[in-house]
Scaffold this active site. Structure first.
Site, PDB file in Angstrom:
ATOM      1  CG  HIS A   6       1.929   3.280   2.197  1.00 42.76           C
ATOM      2  ND1 HIS A   6       1.613   2.644   3.371  1.00 42.76           N
ATOM      3  CD2 HIS A   6       1.240   2.645   1.222  1.00 42.76           C
ATOM      4  CE1 HIS A   6       0.758   1.669   3.127  1.00 42.76           C
ATOM      5  NE2 HIS A   6       0.513   1.638   1.832  1.00 42.76           N
ATOM      6  CB  CYS A  54       5.435   4.766   5.192  1.00 44.51           C
ATOM      7  SG  CYS A  54       4.643   3.141   5.103  1.00 44.51           S
ATOM      8  CD  GLU A 102      -2.279   9.515   4.260  1.00 36.58           C
ATOM      9  OE1 GLU A 102      -3.131   9.133   3.455  1.00 36.58           O
ATOM     10  OE2 GLU A 102      -1.500   8.727   4.861  1.00 36.58           O
ATOM     11  CE  LYS A 103      -2.316   3.811   7.332  1.00 34.22           C
ATOM     12  NZ  LYS A 103      -3.430   3.827   6.371  1.00 34.22           N
ATOM     13  CG  HIS A 138       2.625  -0.888   6.778  1.00 31.04           C
ATOM     14  ND1 HIS A 138       1.265  -0.773   6.685  1.00 31.04           N
ATOM     15  CD2 HIS A 138       3.131   0.320   6.357  1.00 31.04           C
ATOM     16  CE1 HIS A 138       0.947   0.438   6.219  1.00 31.04           C
ATOM     17  NE2 HIS A 138       2.071   1.113   6.023  1.00 31.04           N
ATOM     18  CG  HIS A 197       1.757   4.281   9.742  1.00 38.01           C
ATOM     19  ND1 HIS A 197       2.659   3.244   9.823  1.00 38.01           N
ATOM     20  CD2 HIS A 197       1.585   4.536   8.417  1.00 38.01           C
ATOM     21  CE1 HIS A 197       3.019   2.904   8.591  1.00 38.01           C
ATOM     22  NE2 HIS A 197       2.391   3.674   7.725  1.00 38.01           N
TER      23      HIS A 197
HETATM   24 FE   LIG Z   1       2.365   3.168   5.514  1.00 37.50          FE
END
Ligand SMILES: [Fe+2]
Length: 127
Positions: free
Chosen positions: A116, A113, A13-14, A49, A43
């Site tokens: 996210h 993030c 999971e980045k 982003h 990422h």
């Molecule tokens: Fe992200």
């Protein structure tokens, strides 16, 4: 609060912060810790982003309250007067911190993030 942070294995999971303690920490001596996002799976790092910041805490063994070791903001994400992703300047979500402790304990890192949300991980330090 439980649902505010997500976590997972950083290898798959980045977003998960990767905590790497350098060497073998000793009582009262500088402990060096690298915290980064995207070690295994990079990422994205664009104006739209990106990882905006990382925070690092240390909870010494037997204590109730954690200590905030630092908050690190990554502020260049390709933006310029020409628009998003035009500057070629991008700060990497990676930082090395140094601190001392007389006790073993647990390091906690969180990363944010911009689209996210919040991610966290932890690592034990044995003195
Ligand atoms: Fe992200």
């Amino acid at each position: 609060m439980r649902d505010l942070y997500q976590t997972a294995d950083w290898k798959s999971e980045k977003h998960v912060p990767v905590i790497e303690v350098q060497g073998s920490p000793k009582k009262g001596e500088l402990v060096s810790v690298k915290v980064s996002v995207g070690k295994e799976i990079p990422h994205p790092n664009t104006a739209e982003h990106h990882i905006a910041w990382i925070e690092v805490y240390f909870l010494p063994e037997g204590e109730k309250f954690p200590y905030a070791l630092g908050r690190f903001e990554f502020q260049a994400h390709g933006e310029s007067i020409q628009g998003p992703d035009t500057s070629s300047v991008y700060s990497e979500p990676s930082v090395t911190i140094h601190f001392t402790t007389e006790k073993s304990g647990v390091l906690y890192a969180s990363s944010y993030c911009n689209i996210h949300g919040l991610w966290s991980s932890s690592a034990e330090i044995s003195i």
